[in-house]
Design an enzyme around this catalytic site. Structure first.
Site, PDB file in Angstrom:
ATOM      1  N   GLU A   1      41.986  37.059  44.199  1.00  0.00           N
ATOM      2  CA  GLU A   1      42.213  36.223  43.020  1.00  0.00           C
ATOM      3  C   GLU A   1      41.348  34.993  43.205  1.00  0.00           C
ATOM      4  O   GLU A   1      41.606  34.154  44.069  1.00  0.00           O
ATOM      5  CB  GLU A   1      43.696  35.868  42.902  1.00  0.00           C
ATOM      6  CG  GLU A   1      44.111  35.484  41.490  1.00  0.00           C
ATOM      7  CD  GLU A   1      43.735  34.063  41.143  1.00  0.00           C
ATOM      8  OE1 GLU A   1      42.742  33.898  40.397  1.00  0.00           O
ATOM      9  OE2 GLU A   1      44.401  33.142  41.607  1.00  0.00           O
TER      10      GLU A   1
ATOM     11  N   CYS B   1      43.130  27.438  39.258  1.00  0.00           N
ATOM     12  CA  CYS B   1      42.155  28.461  38.878  1.00  0.00           C
ATOM     13  C   CYS B   1      42.203  28.760  37.384  1.00  0.00           C
ATOM     14  O   CYS B   1      41.209  29.188  36.798  1.00  0.00           O
ATOM     15  CB  CYS B   1      42.380  29.741  39.683  1.00  0.00           C
ATOM     16  SG  CYS B   1      44.016  30.491  39.444  1.00  0.00           S
TER      17      CYS B   1
END
Length: 484
Positions: free
Chosen positions: A251, A285
């Site tokens: 990720e 993110c």
């Protein structure tokens, strides 16, 4: 003795109990530079020893009944609830979180544990048809030893979202948090599961530098690596894991777009855009890194967003009521400012912010950007909102996808138009009439393109896929007849 009493963990790491570490690093408060304690750093040799111990402990843990494993996860959720205030304080001190963000993160941790408590009893296989006179089954089995490498920004939940499901499904875990947030992202998790009754040897806390990160990937007992962090490091981990025939769940970065459609409520859109860009100083993110606004609303939106930015105070969240806290360290602060100043030198205009404020950065709005400017191209990881305009849905889709990343997209406005746009963009997540930052324990999470290897976290289906292996099992009533 309290859950996070430093006498337990100061100068130590956790591997079959708290051990004196061969090296240590100060735990510092980014807002002030004050020392909060000392975290023990593991060595590569410690990792190899822990991995062997974990493999041995995992076999017994996998044989533990589903209800016993579920009870540990439920107890962990209860302990997170009981100690929420102390854990939130550490997230404020160590990660620079504002209090609302710290509370949100602990809430996610509680939900993650209770959600994962259902995994041990979740169906983990299927009955297959067979041309032979036998039963044919596909069943899920624990992968074995899982390495979890977690970042500094949401240190608790971004480690726990892999640790909790991996443990629930019968795996052992090597946890390597970012050394800058090794208490809130490591000690907290180790202490919670220690108190929740997890057997010795099943979870190991191994803070350290890149050599320790390499070791938790390469340890021979490790079968799955779960990494959250930068795309360059993720590529290197994925490459090495591939060489070793291990699965890597990655990720990675994002440069996420918020699209404001023609006719959208500008006041609400600016509020959503500010939240998406400035929550936790933009160190997420999923942060809204690009604002793509219909040309009919562009001037009004920029003015409204700038007003929001100018009203957000920056300071020390442990001692002041602020909206933005410090960035994680001076290097990140200077990087954010460099991206802004380089973009301004290339022709972008600062409408709000654009300044260092102590250990933090003022909420910033940029306009008049071109696609080649660093503030448009890069994941800034700071409180900066670049804004451009568009004229058609097709143009908006092209701008969204003209980016190496594909993590999260928000679309604000008419739902029918938003659904058309959602079908045109390449993203792991699309949120209509919401900004780009969202997470729930039961929802699959992940990105495409340079944002990672897809949805590998969240919800029973993704977690079982991530942390188990499929085994084909056949059963006959009697020994089969063979021609030889």
């Amino acid at each position: 003795m309290t859950l996070l009493d430093s006498a337990v963990w100061d100068g130590k790491f956790f591997s079959d109990g708290w051990r004196d570490a061969p090296a240590a690093q100060p735990v510092t408060e980014p807002a002030t530079g004050d020392r909060l304690g000392t975290i023990g750093l593991a060595s590569p040799d410690d990792v190899r020893d822990a991995s062997a111990r974990a493999a041995e402990a995992q076999r017994a843990w996998a044989r533990t009944s589903p209800q016993q494993r579920a009870a540990v996860l439920r107890r962990a959720g209860e302990l997170f609830t009981e100690h929420a205030a102390a854990i939130e304080e550490w997230l404020v001190w160590e990660a620079g979180s504002v209090r609302a963000k710290a509370g949100f993160e602990v809430g996610l941790a509680i939900g993650e544990c209770f959600e994962c408590a259902g995994l041990p009893t979740h169906p983990q296989g299927e009955v297959l048809t067979s041309e032979e006179a036998r039963w044919s089954l596909a069943r899920r089995r624990p992968a074995g030893v899982v390495s979890v490498i977690a970042p500094f920004n949401f240190p608790l939940i971004l480690g726990l979202r892999s640790v909790a499901p991996a443990l629930a499904l019968g795996n052992a875990v090597l946890l390597k948090p970012d050394p800058r947030t090794a208490v809130s992202g490591g000690v907290v998790i180790a202490r919670i599961f220690q108190e929740a009754g997890l057997p010795d040897g099943v979870l190991h806390l191994l803070p350290g530098d890149g050599s320790v990160g390499q070791a938790v990937v390469e340890a021979p007992e490790v079968r799955v690596v779960s990494f959250t962090g930068s795309t360059p490091v993720g590529r290197a981990i994925g490459e090495r894991a591939g060489q070793l025939l291990k699965r890597a769940h990655l990720e990675l970065c994002g440069n996420n777009a918020l699209v404001v459609l023609e006719g959208a409520d500008v006041a609400k859109a600016a509020s959503a855009g500010a939240f998406g860009s400035y929550l936790h100083q933009g160190q997420i993110c999923m942060t809204t890194g690009r604002h793509i606004v219909h040309e009919s609303l562009l001037e009004e939106y920029v003015a409204a967003l700038a007003a929001k930015a100018e009203a957000l105070p920056v300071g020390d969240p442990a001692r002041e009521d602020v909206a933005l806290g410090p960035l994680i360290d001076r290097g990140q602060l200077e990087r954010v400012h460099r991206i802004v100043t380089d973009s301004v030198a290339a022709g972008a205009k600062v409408v709000a912010g654009g300044e260092i404020a102590g250990a933090g950065y003022r909420a910033t709005v940029l306009r008049d950007l071109t696609p080649d400017m660093p503030a448009w191209q890069e994941e800034i990881f700071g409180p900066v909102a670049p804004v451009v305009g568009f004229s058609t849905v097709e143009e908006a889709a092209r701008i969204v996808d003209d980016c190496p990343y594909g993590l999260s997209v928000g679309i604000l406005g008419d739902v029918g138009t938003a659904m058309r746009l959602a079908d045109l963009v390449d993203s792991g997540k699309v949120h209509i009439n919401e900004q780009t930052v969202a997470d729930e324990p039961n929802a699959p999470f992940g990105g495409v393109k340079a944002s990672g290897t897809g949805s590998r976290f969240g919800g029973a289906a993704a977690n079982i896929e991530a942390f188990t292996e499929t085994q084909w099992l056949t059963v006959r009533a009697d020994i089969a007849d063979y021609p030889f």
